[in-house]
Design a protein around this motif. Sequence first.
Motif, PDB file in Angstrom:
ATOM      1  N   VAL A 181       9.147  47.548   9.666  1.00  0.00           N
ATOM      2  CA  VAL A 181       8.692  46.177   9.536  1.00  0.00           C
ATOM      3  C   VAL A 181       7.174  46.077   9.520  1.00  0.00           C
ATOM      4  CG1 VAL A 181       8.787  43.917  10.616  1.00  0.00           C
ATOM      5  CG2 VAL A 181      10.784  45.363  10.588  1.00  0.00           C
ATOM      6  N   TRP A 182       6.520  47.106   9.954  1.00  0.00           N
ATOM      7  CA  TRP A 182       5.058  47.038  10.018  1.00  0.00           C
ATOM      8  C   TRP A 182       4.435  48.023   9.058  1.00  0.00           C
ATOM      9  CZ3 TRP A 182       2.526  43.370  12.466  1.00  0.00           C
ATOM     10  CH2 TRP A 182       3.223  42.653  13.437  1.00  0.00           C
ATOM     11  N   PRO A 183       3.213  47.732   8.616  1.00  0.00           N
ATOM     12  CA  PRO A 183       2.513  48.747   7.822  1.00  0.00           C
ATOM     13  C   PRO A 183       2.198  49.950   8.690  1.00  0.00           C
ATOM     14  CG  PRO A 183       1.159  46.759   8.072  1.00  0.00           C
ATOM     15  CD  PRO A 183       2.440  46.495   8.759  1.00  0.00           C
ATOM     16  N   THR A 184       2.294  51.128   8.108  1.00  0.00           N
ATOM     17  CA  THR A 184       2.007  52.326   8.874  1.00  0.00           C
ATOM     18  C   THR A 184       0.507  52.593   8.860  1.00  0.00           C
ATOM     19  OG1 THR A 184       2.238  53.650   6.897  1.00  0.00           O
ATOM     20  CG2 THR A 184       4.209  53.323   8.229  1.00  0.00           C
ATOM     21  N   MET A 185       0.125  53.569   9.649  1.00  0.00           N
ATOM     22  CA  MET A 185      -1.288  53.951   9.702  1.00  0.00           C
ATOM     23  C   MET A 185      -1.736  54.376   8.323  1.00  0.00           C
ATOM     24  SD  MET A 185      -3.347  53.570  11.859  1.00  0.00           S
ATOM     25  CE  MET A 185      -5.019  53.866  12.298  1.00  0.00           C
ATOM     26  N   LYS A 186      -0.883  55.079   7.636  1.00  0.00           N
ATOM     27  CA  LYS A 186      -1.202  55.555   6.293  1.00  0.00           C
ATOM     28  C   LYS A 186      -1.491  54.364   5.391  1.00  0.00           C
ATOM     29  CE  LYS A 186       0.920  58.464   2.720  1.00  0.00           C
ATOM     30  NZ  LYS A 186       1.689  57.521   1.928  1.00  0.00           N
ATOM     31  N   ASP A 187      -0.639  53.353   5.470  1.00  0.00           N
ATOM     32  CA  ASP A 187      -0.857  52.149   4.663  1.00  0.00           C
ATOM     33  C   ASP A 187      -2.232  51.578   4.936  1.00  0.00           C
ATOM     34  OD1 ASP A 187       2.522  51.066   5.250  1.00  0.00           O
ATOM     35  OD2 ASP A 187       1.680  52.151   3.541  1.00  0.00           O
ATOM     36  N   TRP A 188      -2.539  51.479   6.200  1.00  0.00           N
ATOM     37  CA  TRP A 188      -3.799  50.858   6.603  1.00  0.00           C
ATOM     38  C   TRP A 188      -4.978  51.654   6.048  1.00  0.00           C
ATOM     39  CZ3 TRP A 188      -6.587  47.047   7.486  1.00  0.00           C
ATOM     40  CH2 TRP A 188      -7.729  47.091   8.295  1.00  0.00           C
ATOM     41  N   VAL A 189      -4.906  52.961   6.199  1.00  0.00           N
ATOM     42  CA  VAL A 189      -6.000  53.795   5.712  1.00  0.00           C
ATOM     43  C   VAL A 189      -6.147  53.650   4.206  1.00  0.00           C
ATOM     44  CG1 VAL A 189      -6.643  56.193   5.301  1.00  0.00           C
ATOM     45  CG2 VAL A 189      -5.945  55.473   7.571  1.00  0.00           C
ATOM     46  N   GLU A 190      -5.029  53.648   3.509  1.00  0.00           N
ATOM     47  CA  GLU A 190      -5.101  53.551   2.049  1.00  0.00           C
ATOM     48  C   GLU A 190      -5.642  52.215   1.596  1.00  0.00           C
ATOM     49  OE1 GLU A 190      -1.229  54.312   0.649  1.00  0.00           O
ATOM     50  OE2 GLU A 190      -1.551  56.465   0.450  1.00  0.00           O
ATOM     51  N   SER A 191      -5.416  51.185   2.421  1.00  0.00           N
ATOM     52  CA  SER A 191      -5.764  49.853   1.933  1.00  0.00           C
ATOM     53  C   SER A 191      -7.134  49.359   2.311  1.00  0.00           C
ATOM     54  CB  SER A 191      -4.760  48.813   2.434  1.00  0.00           C
ATOM     55  OG  SER A 191      -3.494  49.323   2.468  1.00  0.00           O
ATOM     56  N   ARG A 192      -7.804  50.029   3.278  1.00  0.00           N
ATOM     57  CA  ARG A 192      -8.991  49.360   3.777  1.00  0.00           C
ATOM     58  C   ARG A 192     -10.036  49.150   2.711  1.00  0.00           C
ATOM     59  NH1 ARG A 192     -10.922  54.151   7.719  1.00  0.00           N
ATOM     60  NH2 ARG A 192     -11.046  55.333   5.794  1.00  0.00           N
ATOM     61  N   MET A 193     -10.236  50.156   1.855  1.00  0.00           N
ATOM     62  CA  MET A 193     -11.261  49.953   0.839  1.00  0.00           C
ATOM     63  C   MET A 193     -10.826  48.863  -0.139  1.00  0.00           C
ATOM     64  SD  MET A 193     -13.633  51.570   1.817  1.00  0.00           S
ATOM     65  CE  MET A 193     -14.766  51.221   0.494  1.00  0.00           C
ATOM     66  N   ALA A 194      -9.536  48.834  -0.432  1.00  0.00           N
ATOM     67  CA  ALA A 194      -9.039  47.797  -1.340  1.00  0.00           C
ATOM     68  C   ALA A 194      -9.349  46.422  -0.781  1.00  0.00           C
ATOM     69  CB  ALA A 194      -7.539  47.959  -1.549  1.00  0.00           C
ATOM     70  N   ILE A 195      -9.137  46.277   0.523  1.00  0.00           N
ATOM     71  CA  ILE A 195      -9.398  44.982   1.154  1.00  0.00           C
ATOM     72  C   ILE A 195     -10.871  44.628   1.036  1.00  0.00           C
ATOM     73  CG2 ILE A 195      -9.434  43.765   3.362  1.00  0.00           C
ATOM     74  CD1 ILE A 195      -6.922  45.224   4.131  1.00  0.00           C
ATOM     75  N   LEU A 196     -11.715  45.596   1.324  1.00  0.00           N
ATOM     76  CA  LEU A 196     -13.151  45.312   1.267  1.00  0.00           C
ATOM     77  C   LEU A 196     -13.598  44.931  -0.137  1.00  0.00           C
ATOM     78  CD1 LEU A 196     -14.789  47.849   3.665  1.00  0.00           C
ATOM     79  CD2 LEU A 196     -15.216  45.399   3.523  1.00  0.00           C
ATOM     80  N   ARG A 197     -13.151  45.734  -1.096  1.00  0.00           N
ATOM     81  CA  ARG A 197     -13.562  45.465  -2.468  1.00  0.00           C
ATOM     82  C   ARG A 197     -13.019  44.113  -2.916  1.00  0.00           C
ATOM     83  NH1 ARG A 197     -12.883  51.390  -3.372  1.00  0.00           N
ATOM     84  NH2 ARG A 197     -10.637  51.030  -3.475  1.00  0.00           N
ATOM     85  N   GLY A 198     -11.770  43.861  -2.564  1.00  0.00           N
ATOM     86  CA  GLY A 198     -11.167  42.585  -2.942  1.00  0.00           C
ATOM     87  C   GLY A 198     -11.950  41.422  -2.359  1.00  0.00           C
ATOM     88  N   THR A 199     -12.382  41.573  -1.126  1.00  0.00           N
ATOM     89  CA  THR A 199     -13.141  40.502  -0.485  1.00  0.00           C
ATOM     90  C   THR A 199     -14.405  40.197  -1.253  1.00  0.00           C
ATOM     91  OG1 THR A 199     -12.363  41.309   1.637  1.00  0.00           O
ATOM     92  CG2 THR A 199     -14.168  39.743   1.665  1.00  0.00           C
ATOM     93  N   ILE A 200     -15.131  41.241  -1.622  1.00  0.00           N
ATOM     94  CA  ILE A 200     -16.403  41.011  -2.315  1.00  0.00           C
ATOM     95  C   ILE A 200     -16.156  40.338  -3.658  1.00  0.00           C
ATOM     96  CG2 ILE A 200     -18.417  42.128  -3.307  1.00  0.00           C
ATOM     97  CD1 ILE A 200     -18.163  44.242  -1.169  1.00  0.00           C
ATOM     98  N   VAL A 201     -15.204  40.877  -4.392  1.00  0.00           N
ATOM     99  CA  VAL A 201     -14.898  40.283  -5.700  1.00  0.00           C
ATOM    100  C   VAL A 201     -14.498  38.824  -5.535  1.00  0.00           C
ATOM    101  CG1 VAL A 201     -13.256  40.296  -7.591  1.00  0.00           C
ATOM    102  CG2 VAL A 201     -14.200  42.435  -6.787  1.00  0.00           C
ATOM    103  N   GLY A 202     -13.567  38.599  -4.618  1.00  0.00           N
ATOM    104  CA  GLY A 202     -13.062  37.236  -4.426  1.00  0.00           C
ATOM    105  C   GLY A 202     -14.156  36.283  -4.010  1.00  0.00           C
ATOM    106  N   PHE A 203     -15.039  36.741  -3.146  1.00  0.00           N
ATOM    107  CA  PHE A 203     -16.073  35.847  -2.641  1.00  0.00           C
ATOM    108  C   PHE A 203     -16.969  35.365  -3.760  1.00  0.00           C
ATOM    109  CE2 PHE A 203     -18.536  33.871   0.468  1.00  0.00           C
ATOM    110  CZ  PHE A 203     -19.865  34.098   0.218  1.00  0.00           C
ATOM    111  N   PHE A 204     -17.410  36.289  -4.613  1.00  0.00           N
ATOM    112  CA  PHE A 204     -18.345  35.878  -5.651  1.00  0.00           C
ATOM    113  C   PHE A 204     -17.654  35.156  -6.791  1.00  0.00           C
ATOM    114  CE2 PHE A 204     -22.283  37.182  -4.160  1.00  0.00           C
ATOM    115  CZ  PHE A 204     -22.101  38.318  -3.397  1.00  0.00           C
ATOM    116  N   VAL A 205     -16.527  35.676  -7.225  1.00  0.00           N
ATOM    117  CA  VAL A 205     -15.859  35.048  -8.362  1.00  0.00           C
ATOM    118  C   VAL A 205     -15.225  33.726  -7.962  1.00  0.00           C
ATOM    119  CG1 VAL A 205     -14.089  35.379 -10.119  1.00  0.00           C
ATOM    120  CG2 VAL A 205     -15.448  37.304  -9.369  1.00  0.00           C
ATOM    121  N   GLY A 206     -14.829  33.625  -6.705  1.00  0.00           N
ATOM    122  CA  GLY A 206     -14.141  32.419  -6.256  1.00  0.00           C
ATOM    123  C   GLY A 206     -15.008  31.183  -6.231  1.00  0.00           C
ATOM    124  N   VAL A 207     -16.324  31.393  -6.209  1.00  0.00           N
ATOM    125  CA  VAL A 207     -17.205  30.234  -6.156  1.00  0.00           C
ATOM    126  C   VAL A 207     -17.147  29.456  -7.455  1.00  0.00           C
ATOM    127  CG1 VAL A 207     -19.545  29.494  -5.703  1.00  0.00           C
ATOM    128  CG2 VAL A 207     -18.714  31.588  -4.708  1.00  0.00           C
TER     129      VAL A 207
END
Lengths: 325, 165, 498
Positions: C240-266
């Motif tokens: 039911v929960w994301p595993t550690m592996k999931d978390w490690v694989e996703s952190r950069m995706a989250i960061l990159r997504g945040t930056i893209v979303g922040f600028f394009v979302g304006v």
Amino acid sequence: MKRLFALMVAAFFVFAALPVASMAQDAYPAKPITAVVPMAAGGSSDLLARAVEKFWTKYSKQPLVVVNKPGGGGVVGTEGVVRSKPDGYTLYLGYGSGHDVVMPSLQKMPYDPLKDLIAVARLSIHSVVIVTGANSPFNSVKDIIAWSKKEGKPVTTAVSVKAGAVDIALTAFGKAAGVNIVTVPFQGGAEATTALAGGHLMIGGGHPSEIIPHIKAGRFKALAVVTPERDATLPNVPTLKEEGINVYTWGSIKGLAAPAGTPKEVVGYLEGTVKKICDDPEFKTTMNNLFQPIMYQGSEDFAKFMKQATADYAKLIKDLDIKIE
Amino acid sequence: MDRSERIASVVLVALGLFVAFYARQYLKIGMMISPGAGFLPFCIGIALTVLGVIWFLQTLYTRKAQGPIEQACSSEDIAEGSESRRTRILYRFLPGVLLVILYAWLLEKAGYILSTTLFMVGWQKAVERQGWLKTAVIALLAAGGMYTLFSYLLKVFLPTGTWFD
Amino acid sequence: MEIFQGLINGFSIALTPINILFAFLGAVFGTAVGVLPGLGPAATIALLLPTIYVISSPVTAIILMAGIFYGSMYGGSTTSILLNLPGEAASVVTCIDGYKMAQKGRAGAALGIAAIGSFVAGTIGIVGMTLFAPVIATFALSFGPPEKFSLAVVGLLLAVTLSGSSIVKGLVMMALGLLLASVGLDPISGKTRLAFGVIELQSGFDFVTLAMGVFGLGEIFSGLESSIKSEAMSTKIGKVWPTMKDWVESRMAILRGTIVGFFVGVIPGGGAVISSLVSYAMEKKLAKRPEEFGQGAIQGVAGPESANNAASSSSFIPLLTLGIPGNASIAMIFAALLIKGVTPGPFLIQEHPDVFWGVIASMYVGNVMLLILNLPLVGVWAQLLRVPFGIMAPVIILFTAIGSYSIQSQAFDIYSLVGFGLFGYLLRRLKFEPGPMVLAFVLGPMVEGSMRQSLLMSGGTFSIFLTRPISLALIGLFAVLAIGQFAVMLRKKTSTTS
């Protein structure tokens, strides 16, 4: 067992139909009244409707429920009201907008705004204001005309909806003043004023409620209003007539309407409620906050006014040969 | 599968031509300098036609590339599966689709509660072949629950039924 | 620093009991709205306006509305992942890998990563707002029609390349999406297109009806055809929960997504959708195992979800600093503010600092609340998949039917819903991906409208797209991506034949 069960099911169906069937014939209004605003939420018509909605319960025992039905430039929502039952529970708020007074002269309409709707009361008039960016070289309408004559290039103009009140007003100005105005339509007033604020177009047109926040922010300069008299919310802005251009439009009229066939007592009640709201000092404050002037007119006067406004627009369109391509 | 794709690609070509024709006839295409209302639809029409033709050619190509054995196998599969497929379509797919269409027609006439109840009953009986008891329970819970949710909690406007006015 | 002072002041306002309560209510309500297919935050806020009038303080009113707004962003991803039903345009991209993950029994992981990613993105987005709001706002203003066109065209290209293997099919979907978008009144010319006299089509098709029909009902109709008995939607529940592996694989995706979303979302009018597309494409390009994308890659959920949350935070910026609403929900908040006597604009910070900072502080609070709310719910939602198809399917149909109906209160919309459902069923049978079509539908008006507006502005010359710096940069990006895509295609063709 099965029979008992069948009985239960039958009882449920009766029960389900009950809330509907128990609509007794009380005095009007016996249930909430729907006010259709055929424009997008957040626009000037919608803001007015919300203000009215807020004060309605002060003067009426049933609330007013504002429903947005945008589409077709306003035609879709309005037609819905035209075809609804004339019992006073479905009203149209925003009567007198572009698609009511301008569109009939430009294209075929699925209904007649003057015959199929009863004018209940006028609330406000949103005049069309010609504005330009704060950094623009233009400081008055005369500057635009002079520039156009000298450069011979078109003046790009931001307007809200194609063939709406703003578009017609700016086009009429262009034709009367001999300026090559190219109107660039956007999806609504907010988008148009945003584009102008970004400096992407030379001038633009809009209603005071859309323009004044930008003027206060120092982004816009108001050059002229297109109504025959100065607008109460912009007392320092000259009219086009004062600037020497003999063109005026009624802008976008905002009133309440009911489908044709609505009983006289109902219309009278609605007219009275609107008048009370317009006299309410708190309502005046709210309208000031919205930068919309209160211009109340009763049912009979409003109906005459609508006829006049429609005829004026028709004449303007004919004289200046404006048409949808 | 190839056959349905081939038919579909032809339909697509026809659609593309229709749209392009419509755009030319009824809407001003304008020029590149000032595109009119018909400009984009016209381009889309042409694009759909071209893409449809390419797709059609693709289906021919894969058929050739498959070879005779594979061709025979795939048509066999289809024949075998079609028997039960026909039952599934008749007894599940069709009733389901028809029920939703009926619901759309009924909604404003009979009001929300009645229409929703009937829909649920119809679904449980025709599509799921449930017994009457389970059907009734599910239908009542669903209709009642949703009515409460939409009407009271979310204040969404639900039709009350013109038959009852 | 001034900003710090303002923030502290803001927190003191946001953390009063009544504002905490309303933030919570907004969050709960918003999540519910986001989860329920069909109802959008804008409509909900509109419905709640009468209640909002009664609330005396404008800060509290906005806190409530803001809560609903980004609460619905959290909720929207839930239906996308579990049921392949995108609640809003920005959630369409989440469906692609999210639903696949759910089918493989990894619904919990997907939901969990979406929630965490959304929280991180939302928080960073708000920090960005706090520090850079005025600068960002000016950036948003510089996006005129030519820039919007170029951006939307990039978005379209990305949408097409999302579609599995066949470029032809992807292009067909894009063309159909654009075609569906042109049904109705054309705002530039004032003419009605492709309505064939049907009055309900004058305003065109609605996104919700299209997306619910093609994704939701299409899926259900396919399900009806493919099995004689109904089973649960997914038999595997798995972890039911994301595993550690999931978390490690996703952190950069989250960061990159945040930056893209922040600028394009304006950018007003389409920022969130495009940011989710850009994030997905970026993650696919940067992934170590790109072939996983489309089959349930967790970065395909983490990136876009973060992007659309960052975008919803930054869409407040034009409102609070310039007084310009960027989308329908913000427009409602704008309306409510005006009625309460607060004029959003550059003077908002000076005239009503408590409103400005109070709202920003409350957004931090709200984000934390949403995380606390949503994480435990992940387990609950995942269990939802155990409900038998025989009950889930008609319930989904009923929800989406009312969702469609409530947009304009006309039964025609339900008929359209069914029509799109059948269409979606056909698409699945013919092995088409509906994603690009729905995305093209959303981007279509922006592409066409902006192009024609730009040409009106320039007097017909196309050079306007190349002479303005931002537009030029975007066109350049488009060219690079297109050529890159072409190269990949050619390489595939030559490698298979050799």
